[in-house]
Write a protein that holds these residues in place. Structure first.
Motif, mmCIF file in Angstrom:
data_model
loop_
_atom_site.group_PDB
_atom_site.id
_atom_site.type_symbol
_atom_site.label_atom_id
_atom_site.label_comp_id
_atom_site.label_asym_id
_atom_site.label_seq_id
_atom_site.Cartn_x
_atom_site.Cartn_y
_atom_site.Cartn_z
ATOM 1 N N GLY A 8 -12.645 1.022 -3.711
ATOM 2 C CA GLY A 8 -11.667 0.260 -4.483
ATOM 3 C C GLY A 8 -11.589 0.757 -5.909
ATOM 4 O O GLY A 8 -10.645 0.483 -6.622
ATOM 5 N N THR A 34 -7.092 1.246 -2.506
ATOM 6 C CA THR A 34 -7.419 0.480 -1.299
ATOM 7 C C THR A 34 -8.233 1.344 -0.348
ATOM 8 O O THR A 34 -8.535 0.916 0.758
ATOM 9 N N ASN A 83 0.850 -1.186 0.000
ATOM 10 C CA ASN A 83 0.000 0.000 0.000
ATOM 11 C C ASN A 83 0.884 1.233 0.000
ATOM 12 O O ASN A 83 1.816 1.335 0.781
#
Length: 168
Positions: A120, A116, A81
């Motif tokens: 989404g 994320t 991420n």
């Protein structure tokens, strides 16, 4: 003669089964990833200009100058991420506009949600920032290495495409 016909039919059916089961291309909405917005069309992926690579501009943005750019895309990582700040030019009412981000992996011809945060797929835009008319922070996860087209939609219309080579 009958045996030849039966063998032909058998091999034809086998060809269809094997050919269809290994196809990873998005051929219809039924093959699309879960939750992908209805306005995303297969033809959008077919029109990607893979030679129009994202470039660095304004010292730290990577994208298409005066259209869309990302801070954070200069050091993308696989399966991690990362915080990316999206910047868009030419947006008249940013606080009323939604940004949808769709990733298309060139080699596998597969479509992926990259955000994320939010759904989404879609996030809200904010106002001016870093010279752009609109911006939005997000968390992004690139699932695999390779060449990516990141298609940006504003309020359901294709706005821009960013082509990145992501190999780390």
């Amino acid at each position: 003669m009958k045996l030849k016909s039966m063998m032909f039919i058998f091999f034809y059916i086998l060809f269809l089964i094997v050919g269809c089961s290994t196809n990873e291309t998005i051929d219809s909405k039924s093959d699309s990833p879960e939750g992908i917005p209805d306005f995303v069309e297969e033809s959008d992926f077919e029109k990607v200009d893979w030679d129009r690579k994202a470039v660095t501009f304004n010292d730290n943005m990577v994208g298409n100058k005066n259209k869309s750019g990302v801070i954070g895309a200069d050091m993308p990582s696989i399966n991690t991420n990362q915080k990316w700040m999206w910047h868009l030019w030419g947006i008249e009412h940013p606080q009323e506009t939604k940004l949808t981000v769709v990733g298309f992996h060139r080699e596998t011809k597969t479509v992926h949600p990259l955000l994320t945060t939010g759904s989404g797929w879609t996030i809200e835009l904010g106002g001016e920032n870093n010279g752009a008319d609109a911006h939005a922070p997000s968390s992004v996860n690139i699932p695999k290495a390779g060449e990516w087209a990141i298609l940006l939609y504003t309020d359901g219309k294709l706005f821009d495409e960013l082509v990145y080579e992501i190999n780390k």
